[in-house]
Enzyme design. Structure first.
Site, short mmCIF file in Angstrom:
data_model
loop_
_atom_site.label_atom_id
_atom_site.label_comp_id
_atom_site.label_asym_id
_atom_site.label_seq_id
_atom_site.Cartn_x
_atom_site.Cartn_y
_atom_site.Cartn_z
N LYS A 208 6.21 -4.43 -3.97
CA LYS A 208 7.65 -4.19 -3.89
C LYS A 208 8.16 -4.40 -2.47
O LYS A 208 9.17 -5.04 -2.25
CB LYS A 208 7.95 -2.78 -4.38
CG LYS A 208 9.43 -2.40 -4.31
CD LYS A 208 10.28 -3.27 -5.22
CE LYS A 208 11.76 -2.97 -5.10
NZ LYS A 208 12.56 -4.08 -5.66
N HIS B 50 17.93 -36.62 -8.60
CA HIS B 50 17.12 -37.14 -7.50
C HIS B 50 15.65 -36.81 -7.68
O HIS B 50 14.91 -36.74 -6.70
CB HIS B 50 17.66 -36.62 -6.17
CG HIS B 50 19.09 -36.99 -5.93
ND1 HIS B 50 19.47 -38.26 -5.54
CD2 HIS B 50 20.24 -36.31 -6.12
CE1 HIS B 50 20.80 -38.32 -5.45
NE2 HIS B 50 21.28 -37.13 -5.80
N ASN C 233 -2.02 1.15 5.94
CA ASN C 233 -1.19 0.08 5.42
C ASN C 233 -0.88 -0.83 6.59
O ASN C 233 -0.43 -0.36 7.63
CB ASN C 233 0.10 0.67 4.83
CG ASN C 233 1.01 -0.40 4.23
OD1 ASN C 233 0.60 -1.55 4.07
ND2 ASN C 233 2.23 -0.01 3.90
N GLY C 234 -1.11 -2.13 6.45
CA GLY C 234 -0.84 -3.05 7.55
C GLY C 234 -2.03 -3.97 7.78
O GLY C 234 -2.91 -4.09 6.92
N GLU D 94 17.68 -17.75 -8.04
CA GLU D 94 17.34 -16.36 -8.33
C GLU D 94 16.86 -16.21 -9.78
O GLU D 94 15.90 -15.48 -10.06
CB GLU D 94 18.56 -15.46 -8.05
CG GLU D 94 18.43 -14.00 -8.40
CD GLU D 94 17.32 -13.27 -7.65
OE1 GLU D 94 16.70 -13.84 -6.74
OE2 GLU D 94 17.06 -12.10 -8.00
N LYS E 131 13.21 -14.76 -10.80
CA LYS E 131 13.01 -13.62 -11.71
C LYS E 131 12.02 -14.00 -12.80
O LYS E 131 11.12 -13.23 -13.13
CB LYS E 131 14.33 -13.18 -12.38
CG LYS E 131 15.34 -12.47 -11.51
CD LYS E 131 14.97 -11.09 -11.07
CE LYS E 131 14.18 -11.09 -9.81
NZ LYS E 131 14.84 -10.97 -8.56
N ARG F 138 5.05 -0.02 -5.87
CA ARG F 138 4.99 -0.84 -4.67
C ARG F 138 4.00 -2.00 -4.80
O ARG F 138 4.05 -2.95 -4.04
CB ARG F 138 4.59 0.02 -3.48
CG ARG F 138 5.62 1.07 -3.13
CD ARG F 138 5.04 2.13 -2.22
NE ARG F 138 4.65 1.62 -0.92
CZ ARG F 138 5.45 1.60 0.15
NH1 ARG F 138 6.66 2.09 0.05
NH2 ARG F 138 5.04 1.13 1.30
N GLU G 125 8.28 -14.48 -11.46
CA GLU G 125 7.54 -13.33 -10.93
C GLU G 125 7.13 -12.32 -12.00
O GLU G 125 6.12 -11.64 -11.83
CB GLU G 125 8.28 -12.66 -9.78
CG GLU G 125 9.56 -11.98 -10.14
CD GLU G 125 10.28 -11.42 -8.93
OE1 GLU G 125 9.63 -11.01 -7.97
OE2 GLU G 125 11.52 -11.37 -8.96
N TRP H 197 -3.15 -2.67 -1.49
CA TRP H 197 -2.77 -4.04 -1.88
C TRP H 197 -3.59 -4.93 -0.95
O TRP H 197 -3.38 -4.97 0.26
CB TRP H 197 -1.28 -4.23 -1.66
CG TRP H 197 -0.73 -5.51 -2.20
CD1 TRP H 197 -0.30 -5.76 -3.47
CD2 TRP H 197 -0.53 -6.73 -1.48
NE1 TRP H 197 0.14 -7.05 -3.59
CE2 TRP H 197 0.02 -7.67 -2.38
CE3 TRP H 197 -0.75 -7.14 -0.17
CZ2 TRP H 197 0.34 -8.98 -2.02
CZ3 TRP H 197 -0.43 -8.43 0.20
CH2 TRP H 197 0.11 -9.33 -0.72
N CYS I 124 0.80 -1.23 0.00
CA CYS I 124 0.00 0.00 0.00
C CYS I 124 0.84 1.29 0.00
O CYS I 124 1.78 1.42 0.78
CB CYS I 124 -0.88 0.06 1.23
SG CYS I 124 -1.91 -1.38 1.48
C1 F6R Z 1 12.06 -10.62 -5.91
C2 F6R Z 1 11.92 -9.68 -4.82
C3 F6R Z 1 11.49 -10.17 -3.50
C4 F6R Z 1 12.25 -9.45 -2.38
C5 F6R Z 1 11.69 -9.84 -1.01
C6 F6R Z 1 12.49 -9.24 0.11
O1 F6R Z 1 12.47 -10.01 -7.08
O2 F6R Z 1 12.12 -8.50 -4.99
O3 F6R Z 1 11.64 -11.55 -3.40
O4 F6R Z 1 13.60 -9.78 -2.48
O5 F6R Z 1 10.36 -9.43 -0.93
O6 F6R Z 1 12.48 -7.84 0.03
P1 F6R Z 1 13.53 -6.97 0.82
O7 F6R Z 1 14.86 -7.25 0.25
O8 F6R Z 1 13.08 -5.56 0.61
O9 F6R Z 1 13.45 -7.40 2.26
#
Ligand code: F6R
Length: 612
Positions: A607, A508, A102-103, A485, A489, A27, A492, A76, A2
């Protein structure tokens, strides 16, 4: 997650609120709304969908009267589906008090039951709406908004970044925080509050970070802050250090691509002023008061989420190999709830781009409560994790707006490499070894530049594979977390199912999946697992899998096996993920774009995950 923005001052509030909401779109959200006070009346407009949908709604309707106070919100969804009614702001029974939040209000059902008994009427299925009614109830006997909000929030358990307006007091905004960031921007004859500095920077650089359990009243000329227990407090005014252009796209079609291309510079920034080139050592000023504790800690525990957790895994490999310090890596969400055994000399390292991730922050607090020393590796300056840590290192990647983390990851790895050198030198690494590492670190920005100078091959491969339904990513050693990773990527932003595995684990189970419809991305630089991963590639090819291999410049053997090669410059084993991840970021990006996905606003994602 949010977005929140509130404004009070001489200017027209609406354009400032709309601009602020746009700045926070990255966000992640699914509805948007605003509240204004004009001529003593609250005006609310809200809408499912994007800020642009809200803007259109405002343009289609009667023009709104001029207002110099107001607030905006992007929601959100947590409690209740995304629709017009559940969108914020929420109001009390008389349309006199409006709230954005937010929360998560955890005791909302108990509070709602009481408020229903008192005759309150609810229209939404959100937890937030009860806050408007609770304040309304308290306001009857305490007709002072600041005080009523403070008393209301004392009854609430959960997390909140909250902004409240009342048509009875059109000269003030009241805000409160518990676990969800709120920043107060201090202007001249105007004040602004937001969940994110991106919504403030155009108006002022002077900011105050509201702390947990704090409530503030903003008028056009003044800010008063109290604790929930009614103790008045004075806080330091900080200065925002980034520029407006850093949060704009600068000619790139998406923030994600812009940030991928910023990595040479962001890695350079993570290194700046920290290398002691003559001594083969590094300097990390933020750790000065805790470095001895870290050096003598029986073990380090890394706690993080998502991409930051992948960085932690690589940090584990680095520190164990070079500094000989035992490291454990934990999902912050598991660590916080499983009553982990922490000994007094353990050091817990929290890695978080935003510094606000709810689970990582809770892991920090859990570790602190158990007496451990806590270290933060964060990007956002002044974020909660940065402020609550005993010591820390900023990664200095600059604002990361793309929802898929890219430059923060490589900067986290750079800082973990610095930490490794610092500790390894204290624990007996020779100057010569230190010099070799420092020298190679310095070369990384140029090597990143070389990878980014020509991305056509990756774009081409993306086009070839864009219709695939599944991907497998394999890596070994330092590049196993890179496989995780790369898969993250891809899923998502392109919504293609992808999994990362340590290459040897393929036999396995996952090998059963391999056929010509299963692209396998193998990370195979010249390192000590090179021969092993080559065997794994043979195993994939024997089952008609299609292999995209990330190799080093000068590769001779894998070219005969793999269907596609993407080449990156060689480096030392421990730095290899910093280079090998870049083609994977680009591959995910170009596949997502080729599939028509909205890379900067991927579905369902936020985000900064400030709720658990
Ligand atoms: C993936 C991504 C998320 C963040 C995760 C932790 O691309 O961005 O998996 O890495 O939400 O976020 P931070 O690093 O802000 O604690």
């Amino acid at each position: 997650m949010c977005g929140i923005v509130g404004y009070i001052g001489k200017k027209s509030a609406l354009p400032i609120l709309m601009e602020g909401l746009k700045r926070m779109e990255y966000r992640g959200y699914d509805s948007a709304g605003i509240a204004l006070i004009s001529n003593g009346k609250l005006i609310i407009r809200k809408q499912k969908g994007k800020v642009a949908d809200l803007e259109n709604k405002l343009l289609d309707g009667e023009p709104l009267p001029e207002a110099h106070i107001g607030m905006g919100h992007t929601r959100w969804a947590t409690h209740g589906e995304p629709n017009d009614i559940n969108a914020h702001p929420h109001i009390d029974c008389r349309n006199e008090i409006a709230v954005v939040h937010n929360g998560i209000i955890e005791n909302y059902l108990a509070l709602k039951t009481k408020l229903l008994q008192r005759g309150h009427h609810f229209v939404s299925t959100t937890d937030t709406e009860i806050v408007a009614h609770l304040i309304e109830e308290i306001y009857k006997s305490t007709p002072n908004l600041f005080e009523a909000v403070r008393l209301a929030m004392k009854q609430v358990t959960g997390t909140y970044g909250l902004v409240v307006l009342s048509s009875h007091e059109p000269d003030k905004i009241v805000v409160a925080r518990m676990g969800s960031p709120l920043i107060l921007g201090i202007g001249e004859g105007e004040n602004i509050v937001a969940a994110d500095a991106a919504a403030i920077i155009e108006h002022t650089r002077q900011v105050v970070y509201l702390g947990d359990g704090e409530v503030a009243e903003l008028t056009a000329d003044n800010v008063t802050i109290k604790t929930l227990n009614d103790v008045k407090i004075t806080k330091v005014v900080d200065e925002l250090t980034f520029d407006l252009e850093q949060i704009e796209k600068g000619g790139f079609p998406h923030f994600m691509l812009k940030e991928i291309h910023e990595q040479s510079e962001s890695i350079e920034n993570a290194l700046r002023g920290r290398l002691l080139e003559e001594e083969g050592n590094v300097r990390l000023g933020g750790l000065d008061n805790v470095v001895e504790k870290i050096e003598h800690a029986p073990r380090l525990i890394f706690a993080a989420c998502g991409t930051s957790w992948h960085a932690a895994l690589i940090g584990e490999y680095m520190l164990e190999q070079y500094a000989q310090i035992p490291v454990e890596v934990e999902y912050a969400s598991e660590f916080r709830y499983r009553n982990p055994i922490l000994k007094k000399d353990d050091v817990v390292v929290l890695i978080s781009q935003s510094g606000e991730t709810a689970d990582t922050l809770a892991a920090l607090r859990e570790a602190k409560a158990k007496g451990a020393t806590v270290i933060g590796i964060c990007n956002v300056v002044g974020s909660s994790i940065a402020r609550e840590s005993d010591g820390g290192v900023y990664i200095h990647a600059g604002p990361e707006i793309g929802v898929a983390s890219t430059k923060a990851f490589t900067s986290q790895l750079t800082v973990l490499a610095l930490l490794t050198i610092l500790l390894a030198r204290r624990k007996g690494m020779t100057r010569e070894q230190g010099l070799e590492l420092v020298h190679e670190l310095k070369l990384l920005p140029e090597k990143v530049k070389a990878i980014l100078s020509d991305t056509k091959q990756i774009e081409y491969i993306a086009g070839e594979f864009k219709e695939m339904k599944n991907f497998l990513y394999l890596g070994r050693g330092y590049n196993f977390p890179v496989a995780l990773e790369g898969a993250l990527k891809l899923k998502e932003i392109s919504y293609i199912h992808a999994e990362g595995y340590p290459a040897a684990e393929m036999k396995h189970g996952p090998i059963a999946l391999i056929d010509e419809k299963m692209p396998v991305v193998c990370i195979a630089p010249f390192d000590r697992t090179y021969d092993k991963i080559m065997s794994n590639i043979q195993e994939v090819k024997a089952r008609r899998g299609r292999v995209i291999a990330i190799v080093n410049d000068g590769e001779k053997n894998i070219g005969q096996l793999a269907d596609y090669l993407i080449s990156v410059p060689p480096t030392l084993d421990l730095f290899s993920p910093i280079l090998s991840v870049i083609p994977l970021q680009l591959l995910a990006y170009y596949i997502a774009v080729a599939r028509g996905a909205n890379v900067d606003q991927p579905r369902n994602l936020a985000k900064s995950v400030t709720v658990e």
